[in-house]
Design an enzyme around this catalytic site. Structure first.
Site, PDB file in Angstrom:
ATOM      1  CG  PHE A 400      49.903  35.505  48.588  1.00  0.00           C
ATOM      2  CD1 PHE A 400      50.795  34.895  47.719  1.00  0.00           C
ATOM      3  CD2 PHE A 400      50.355  36.539  49.403  1.00  0.00           C
ATOM      4  CE1 PHE A 400      52.122  35.297  47.671  1.00  0.00           C
ATOM      5  CE2 PHE A 400      51.682  36.943  49.358  1.00  0.00           C
ATOM      6  CZ  PHE A 400      52.568  36.325  48.481  1.00  0.00           C
ATOM      7  CG  ASP A 401      42.822  32.279  45.838  1.00  0.00           C
ATOM      8  OD1 ASP A 401      41.824  32.734  46.422  1.00  0.00           O
ATOM      9  OD2 ASP A 401      42.891  31.130  45.374  1.00  0.00           O
ATOM     10  CE  LYS A 402      41.206  28.845  52.182  1.00  0.00           C
ATOM     11  NZ  LYS A 402      41.348  27.388  51.884  1.00  0.00           N
TER      12      LYS A 402
END
Length: 692
Positions: A400-402
């Site tokens: 997941f990208d933040k």
């Protein structure tokens, strides 16, 4: 549902503006596109031709001059004539032989019509697929008639044509579910132009038009609200179960200049349903460029992208079909070595052909994929074909990208720390002036909050913005170069290192989990800005559900400092976080994970596009408002809500289960019937079991 063919004929629109209205239906009626100009009708379900897409293993056209179910009608007519002929032959004493033969002949005509045409298409295209076996077997029905087995030949054609008609019905039903997406937007819109209100076809709307939407109407175009407030049901596009409150944009000119940056509370989409109260929206996309139009187009093209299982069955066909034809040819001459008449050898060869033709295998994957893609689209998830649909269900790891994925993507300034004698005001003035030239989320946060803190103070002119990807920006203000970015931007590539005070300020902010930006003016470090993004509440629930579904590894990857990444990961419930990553590092990280196992990358589809492309499955959030996300992702969550990800994974797993079930049953039937027919099972029982 309105007939797409009639709707298209009713309009006099240009080819480009009609793309949306037809994208959900014409993609399934491309008569002649890969049939080398072979055309069976004028097009449309009601009066033209129905095509199977290139990905379903049935690239044949079926004339529908009696409607969409012509093939089924012909199959049933064949069965009725067969039953009448058989009844006359067996129950009516003294009836002339030609009478029953006439009914059998009619059964052959109706049952063999589509079969012969399909055989001609296959021969012309030099194609040998699973259907080829049944086509040859059906041709053998004529031989059966020549040998006096009129009833059995007619029975073979009846069961074969009925089975094929039901296959095509199954595929067509899944496609019609996708076509229904194209009917979500209204045909007309109430437009205000030059002070006059008029009703126009949606295809004539242009960017900048003001559209009036009354209570309980569907929105005719993508745009932003300029007047009025209302709750809008966005489920048809984003799959959100609860109506979303919409309000006018604060700055119309700014929204007009950057429509993709308009906040979700003011952005609206074609095909969604307005609640009470009238609103006015300004159109930002033509009808053929709307989010809904893109979804329809991409979903309709999904059938051309074959899944791993379908590619496997295609490879199997290339070996299996010639082998069965060879075995059947050899069996034709069994009478030479076995003491039996040619009639029996011919009969056995035809029975083996029938038994070895797993037509169900040809639609096992396409029908399940089309149904899965259509169901996903109705739930606000765009899946681009069979490959991502199958792969999504086999994942064990997700990255997941933040920013904007696990967090709200709307960071706020929490601290402003001036150093080296600079003032907070001076620090903010330079930061806001420079970041006002950038559209990065952090830059927008600094501009928004910075202006509030500065009140109405005038800002210096900033020019010559340059971006240092993943690190920061530079520009010219007050005659000097301004540097704004991560601490890691300084001290490398010829850029002087930070002074001790700036380094200490950064360390303090990071200890408290803040995203940090350093500001340098000329050769002087003037301070640091701390920002914090709020973790999404929905992210915690979604991650918990994914873990319960068996996703064993979930990693957050971020460009933020490792301590900031760790703090966010802990708050949303992740055990693993990789920080300090520039875009190139993210790509390398995803490639490393993909080398170990199948991995999905979830991001916003913009800055994360390269990393998403390196993953087994690239998943974009909030795709309804982002053209880039729609184009780059394998799977697009139309709503800006991570809660749709468990739904997509679960749907994929269910679809994979159905595909495996279909393939297993299809192979199992063939494995049983081939030896059974060689040992004497008749054509009638074989076809009945096969087509059943």
């Amino acid at each position: 549902m309105r007939n797409p063919g009639r709707a298209t004929a009713r309009r006099t629109e240009s080819a480009s503006s009609s793309a949306f209205r037809n994208s959900g239906s014409n993609s399934f009626k491309r008569v002649g596109s890969d049939h080398a100009g072979h055309d069976h009708g004028p097009g449309g379900h009601a009066g033209g031709a129905e095509r199977h897409g290139s990905g379903d293993g049935h690239d044949h056209a079926h004339a529908n001059f009696l409607g969409a179910n012509t093939e089924l009608i012909f199959a049933l007519a064949c069965g009725v004539l067969l039953a009448i002929g058989f009844a006359i032959e067996t129950l009516v004493a003294g009836a002339p032989e030609w009478l029953s033969m006439a009914f059998y002949g009619g059964a052959y005509a109706f049952g063999g019509f589509f079969t012969l045409r399909e055989a001609a298409d296959n021969l012309r295209l030099k194609k040998f697929e699973i259907d080829t076996l049944m086509l040859v077997a059906a041709a053998g029905a004529a031989g059966a008639a020549a040998l006096g087995a009129w009833a059995e030949g007619a029975l073979l054609l009846f069961l074969f044509s009925l089975g094929h008609a039901l296959e095509h019905y199954a595929i067509g039903r899944a496609k019609r579910a996708i076509e229904a997406l194209a009917e979500l937007a209204p045909d007309k819109a109430t437009v205000r132009r030059d002070g006059q209100t008029t009703e126009l076809p949606v295809e004539e709307l242009v960017v900048g038009d003001v559209v009036i939407v009354r209570p309980n109407e569907r929105l005719p175009a993508d745009g932003f609200v300029i007047k009025g407030s209302s709750a809008i049901n966005q489920a048809p596009v984003t799959g959100e179960s609860i109506a979303v409150d919409k309000e006018p944009v604060a700055d119309v000119e700014a929204a007009r200049a950057k429509p993709d940056a308009v906040d979700a509370t003011s952005r609206v989409f074609a095909g969604t349903i307005k609640g009470g109260g009238a609103i006015e929206i300004e159109v930002t996309r033509r009808s053929n460029d709307s989010a809904l139009a893109k979804v329809v187009k991409m979903v309709s093209e999904a059938e051309t992208q074959k899944s791993p299982t379908q590619r496997l069955t295609d490879r199997f066909e290339r070996v299996f079909v010639p082998a069965v034809l060879a075995v059947s040819f050899i069996l034709l001459f069994a009478w030479v070595v076995v003491d039996e008449p040619f009639h029996d050898s011919f009969y056995r060869a035809m029975a083996v052909l029938v038994a070895a033709s797993p037509c169900a295998l040809a639609i096992a994957t396409p029908s399940a994929v089309l149904s899965g893609v259509a169901r996903a689209a109705r739930g606000g998830v765009l899946v681009k074909g069979g490959a991502p649909l199958e792969n999504l269900g086999s994942l064990k790891a997700i990255a997941f990208d933040k920013t904007g994925t696990l967090t709200e993507g709307r960071p706020r300034i929490t601290e402003v720390v001036p150093v080296d004698g600079a003032s907070e005001e001076n620090l903010l003035v330079l930061a806001v002036a420079v970041e006002g030239l950038s559209d990065h989320p952090l830059a927008q946060a600094i501009v928004k909050d910075g202006r509030e803190r500065l009140g109405g103070r005038d800002l210096p002119a900033a020019t010559d913005l340059k971006s240092l990807t993943g690190r920061g920006v530079t520009a010219i203000a007050d005659g000097k170069t301004v540097w704004i970015g991560k601490a890691e931007m300084f001290g490398v590539e010829g850029i002087p290192s930070l002074n001790a005070a700036a380094t200490a300020a950064i360390a303090t902010l990071r200890e408290s989990g803040r995203t940090t930006m350093v500001v340098r003016h000329g050769d002087r470090d003037i301070g640091a800005i701390g920002l914090m993004d709020t973790p999404r509440e929905a992210a915690k629930v979604a991650l918990k559900r994914l873990r319960e579904m068996g996703i064993t590894r979930m990693i957050m990857i971020s460009g933020d400092h490792q301590k900031v990444a760790d703090a966010i990961a802990k708050e949303v419930g992740l055990d693993e976080a990789w920080g300090d990553l520039i875009p190139e590092d993210k790509v390398a990280s995803i490639k490393k994970l993909a080398g170990e196992d199948k991995v999905a990358m979830v991001g916003d589809g913009v800055n994360d596009a390269p990393a998403m492309a390196s993953a087994t499955v690239g998943i974009a959030m909030g795709a309804a408002g982002s053209d880039v996300a729609l184009e780059t992702a394998d799977v697009a969550l139309m709503a800006d809500d991570l809660a749709h990800l468990p739904f997509a994974v679960d749907l994929s797993r269910h679809t994979r289960s159905i595909i495996r079930q279909n393939v297993f049953v299809s192979f199992g039937v063939v494995a049983f019937l081939v030896p059974a027919t060689i040992l004497g099972l008749g054509i009638g029982p074989a076809v009945a079991m096969h087509e059943g």
